[in-house]
Scaffold this motif. Structure first.
Motif, PDB file in Angstrom:
ATOM      1  N   VAL A  21       0.673   5.025 -10.363  1.00  0.00           N
ATOM      2  CA  VAL A  21      -0.206   5.837  -9.513  1.00  0.00           C
ATOM      3  C   VAL A  21      -1.112   5.000  -8.609  1.00  0.00           C
ATOM      4  CG1 VAL A  21      -0.190   7.814 -11.075  1.00  0.00           C
ATOM      5  CG2 VAL A  21      -1.991   6.100 -11.292  1.00  0.00           C
ATOM      6  N   LEU A  22      -0.965   3.679  -8.663  1.00  0.00           N
ATOM      7  CA  LEU A  22      -1.815   2.819  -7.848  1.00  0.00           C
ATOM      8  C   LEU A  22      -1.721   3.163  -6.368  1.00  0.00           C
ATOM      9  CD1 LEU A  22      -3.779   0.456  -7.612  1.00  0.00           C
ATOM     10  CD2 LEU A  22      -1.789  -1.069  -7.523  1.00  0.00           C
ATOM     11  N   ALA A  23      -0.519   3.388  -5.866  1.00  0.00           N
ATOM     12  CA  ALA A  23      -0.356   3.732  -4.444  1.00  0.00           C
ATOM     13  C   ALA A  23      -1.113   5.007  -4.111  1.00  0.00           C
ATOM     14  CB  ALA A  23       1.115   3.872  -4.088  1.00  0.00           C
ATOM     15  N   GLU A  24      -1.111   5.984  -5.010  1.00  0.00           N
ATOM     16  CA  GLU A  24      -1.853   7.221  -4.761  1.00  0.00           C
ATOM     17  C   GLU A  24      -3.356   6.965  -4.728  1.00  0.00           C
ATOM     18  OE1 GLU A  24      -0.724  10.315  -7.439  1.00  0.00           O
ATOM     19  OE2 GLU A  24       1.380  10.186  -6.864  1.00  0.00           O
ATOM     20  N   TRP A  25      -3.848   6.053  -5.566  1.00  0.00           N
ATOM     21  CA  TRP A  25      -5.275   5.740  -5.592  1.00  0.00           C
ATOM     22  C   TRP A  25      -5.739   5.177  -4.255  1.00  0.00           C
ATOM     23  CZ3 TRP A  25      -5.572   2.402 -10.645  1.00  0.00           C
ATOM     24  CH2 TRP A  25      -5.415   3.220 -11.759  1.00  0.00           C
ATOM     25  N   ILE A  26      -4.889   4.337  -3.656  1.00  0.00           N
ATOM     26  CA  ILE A  26      -5.335   3.635  -2.449  1.00  0.00           C
ATOM     27  C   ILE A  26      -4.793   4.238  -1.161  1.00  0.00           C
ATOM     28  CG2 ILE A  26      -5.599   1.490  -3.735  1.00  0.00           C
ATOM     29  CD1 ILE A  26      -3.023   0.498  -2.452  1.00  0.00           C
TER      30      ILE A  26
ATOM     31  N   GLU B 215      -5.128   7.183   0.589  1.00  0.00           N
ATOM     32  CA  GLU B 215      -6.061   7.782   1.551  1.00  0.00           C
ATOM     33  C   GLU B 215      -6.986   6.751   2.202  1.00  0.00           C
ATOM     34  OE1 GLU B 215      -9.495  11.184   1.565  1.00  0.00           O
ATOM     35  OE2 GLU B 215      -7.780  11.462   0.244  1.00  0.00           O
ATOM     36  N   PRO B 216      -7.629   5.858   1.424  1.00  0.00           N
ATOM     37  CA  PRO B 216      -8.455   4.834   2.076  1.00  0.00           C
ATOM     38  C   PRO B 216      -7.660   3.932   3.026  1.00  0.00           C
ATOM     39  CG  PRO B 216      -8.986   4.973  -0.252  1.00  0.00           C
ATOM     40  CD  PRO B 216      -7.780   5.829  -0.032  1.00  0.00           C
ATOM     41  N   LEU B 217      -6.399   3.646   2.698  1.00  0.00           N
ATOM     42  CA  LEU B 217      -5.580   2.829   3.593  1.00  0.00           C
ATOM     43  C   LEU B 217      -5.306   3.551   4.909  1.00  0.00           C
ATOM     44  CD1 LEU B 217      -2.980   1.146   1.259  1.00  0.00           C
ATOM     45  CD2 LEU B 217      -4.639   0.020   2.712  1.00  0.00           C
ATOM     46  N   PHE B 218      -4.925   4.814   4.826  1.00  0.00           N
ATOM     47  CA  PHE B 218      -4.676   5.568   6.053  1.00  0.00           C
ATOM     48  C   PHE B 218      -5.945   5.665   6.895  1.00  0.00           C
ATOM     49  CE2 PHE B 218      -0.770   7.493   4.063  1.00  0.00           C
ATOM     50  CZ  PHE B 218       0.112   6.977   4.998  1.00  0.00           C
ATOM     51  N   GLU B 219      -7.103   5.824   6.235  1.00  0.00           N
ATOM     52  CA  GLU B 219      -8.367   5.856   6.978  1.00  0.00           C
ATOM     53  C   GLU B 219      -8.641   4.512   7.646  1.00  0.00           C
ATOM     54  OE1 GLU B 219     -11.445   7.106   4.304  1.00  0.00           O
ATOM     55  OE2 GLU B 219     -10.525   9.062   3.992  1.00  0.00           O
ATOM     56  N   ALA B 220      -8.359   3.419   6.935  1.00  0.00           N
ATOM     57  CA  ALA B 220      -8.618   2.083   7.475  1.00  0.00           C
ATOM     58  C   ALA B 220      -7.771   1.787   8.709  1.00  0.00           C
ATOM     59  CB  ALA B 220      -8.365   1.025   6.409  1.00  0.00           C
ATOM     60  N   CYS B 221      -6.555   2.344   8.757  1.00  0.00           N
ATOM     61  CA  CYS B 221      -5.689   2.056   9.907  1.00  0.00           C
ATOM     62  C   CYS B 221      -5.715   3.185  10.933  1.00  0.00           C
ATOM     63  CB  CYS B 221      -4.268   1.747   9.468  1.00  0.00           C
ATOM     64  SG  CYS B 221      -3.386   3.135   8.767  1.00  0.00           S
ATOM     65  N   GLY B 222      -6.566   4.185  10.735  1.00  0.00           N
ATOM     66  CA  GLY B 222      -6.724   5.246  11.723  1.00  0.00           C
ATOM     67  C   GLY B 222      -5.650   6.302  11.685  1.00  0.00           C
ATOM     68  N   ALA B 223      -4.885   6.386  10.610  1.00  0.00           N
ATOM     69  CA  ALA B 223      -3.852   7.419  10.472  1.00  0.00           C
ATOM     70  C   ALA B 223      -4.219   8.322   9.308  1.00  0.00           C
ATOM     71  CB  ALA B 223      -2.491   6.775  10.220  1.00  0.00           C
TER      72      ALA B 223
ATOM     73  N   ARG C  68      -8.949  -4.227  -2.678  1.00  0.00           N
ATOM     74  CA  ARG C  68      -9.577  -4.640  -3.932  1.00  0.00           C
ATOM     75  C   ARG C  68     -10.270  -3.440  -4.552  1.00  0.00           C
ATOM     76  NH1 ARG C  68     -12.658  -9.960  -4.229  1.00  0.00           N
ATOM     77  NH2 ARG C  68     -10.554 -10.618  -4.720  1.00  0.00           N
ATOM     78  N   LEU C  69      -9.916  -3.181  -5.799  1.00  0.00           N
ATOM     79  CA  LEU C  69     -10.608  -2.178  -6.598  1.00  0.00           C
ATOM     80  C   LEU C  69     -11.370  -2.946  -7.667  1.00  0.00           C
ATOM     81  CD1 LEU C  69      -7.587  -0.740  -5.952  1.00  0.00           C
ATOM     82  CD2 LEU C  69      -8.755   1.062  -7.143  1.00  0.00           C
ATOM     83  N   ALA C  70     -12.666  -2.782  -7.699  1.00  0.00           N
ATOM     84  CA  ALA C  70     -13.499  -3.442  -8.701  1.00  0.00           C
ATOM     85  C   ALA C  70     -14.167  -2.368  -9.543  1.00  0.00           C
ATOM     86  CB  ALA C  70     -14.542  -4.320  -8.032  1.00  0.00           C
ATOM     87  N   PHE C  71     -14.050  -2.490 -10.845  1.00  0.00           N
ATOM     88  CA  PHE C  71     -14.595  -1.505 -11.760  1.00  0.00           C
ATOM     89  C   PHE C  71     -15.845  -2.042 -12.435  1.00  0.00           C
ATOM     90  CE2 PHE C  71     -10.082  -0.801 -11.258  1.00  0.00           C
ATOM     91  CZ  PHE C  71     -10.022   0.554 -10.990  1.00  0.00           C
ATOM     92  N   THR C  72     -16.694  -1.142 -12.912  1.00  0.00           N
ATOM     93  CA  THR C  72     -17.979  -1.535 -13.491  1.00  0.00           C
ATOM     94  C   THR C  72     -17.827  -2.371 -14.758  1.00  0.00           C
ATOM     95  OG1 THR C  72     -18.099   0.569 -14.664  1.00  0.00           O
ATOM     96  CG2 THR C  72     -19.213   0.435 -12.538  1.00  0.00           C
ATOM     97  N   ASP C  73     -16.685  -2.242 -15.458  1.00  0.00           N
ATOM     98  CA  ASP C  73     -16.489  -3.012 -16.684  1.00  0.00           C
ATOM     99  C   ASP C  73     -15.949  -4.418 -16.416  1.00  0.00           C
ATOM    100  OD1 ASP C  73     -13.908  -2.468 -15.908  1.00  0.00           O
ATOM    101  OD2 ASP C  73     -13.297  -1.564 -17.809  1.00  0.00           O
ATOM    102  N   GLY C  74     -15.842  -4.796 -15.136  1.00  0.00           N
ATOM    103  CA  GLY C  74     -15.365  -6.123 -14.780  1.00  0.00           C
ATOM    104  C   GLY C  74     -13.883  -6.185 -14.442  1.00  0.00           C
TER     105      GLY C  74
END
Length: 155
Positions: free
Chosen positions: A60-65, A67-75, A22-28
């Motif tokens: 570019v959505l996959a690029e946005w997420i 690094e955090p995904l790889f961190e979440a799964c330990g890779a 989930r990506l939540a932005f300040t503008d809602g």
């Protein structure tokens, strides 16, 4: 950005994990996605956005997420890195040289596409296996290196 595991499947020595993102932005605005991490790659299975994403943002959505995904799964997504079992690298993309040689090759692809009357940015994307944003950056670097004419020059 929030990332939490949904489920994981292990088969043989390989593991594939699904994550809710989930990506939540300040503008809602909000983007919810179901992402799959397996074989050193990130894939998106489902995306819901409010308001709807533009095609450029979706690309570019996959690029946005990633690094955090790889961190979440330990890779880390790097070949042979801890937590990655396949050792296949982050993506199945062609090997592309870095530095001046890579810039020269980008310029060659770009000019060849122009001569054939096809989209030169798409040609660079196909040749390198990178996203539109990364390909545009590589084209800009080729211009800066003097391999392509400046953008403002007209033919």
């Amino acid at each position: 950005m929030s990332v939490w595991p949904a489920w994981e499947v292990r088969e043989g020595g390989d593991s594939t994990a699904w994550f809710q993102v989930r990506l939540a932005f300040t503008d809602g605005a909000r983007v919810d996605a179901l992402a799959v991490v397996g074989g050193g790659c990130v894939s998106l299975e489902d995306v819901r956005a409010q308001p709807a994403l533009s095609l450029d943002d979706l690309a570019v959505l996959a690029e946005w997420i990633e690094e955090p995904l790889f961190e979440a799964c330990g890779a880390t997504g790097e070949p042979g890195a801890e937590g990655e079992e396949s050792g296949s690298g982050r993506r199945a993309r062609p090997s592309w040289p870095r530095g001046i040689e890579g810039r020269w090759l980008v310029a060659q692809e770009y000019r060849a596409a122009q001569e054939e009357g096809v989209d030169p940015v798409l040609a660079v994307m196909c040749a390198t296996g990178h996203s539109r944003r990364k390909s545009l950056r590589m084209i800009s670097q080729a211009r800066d290196a003097g391999f392509l004419t400046p953008r403002h020059a007209r033919r």
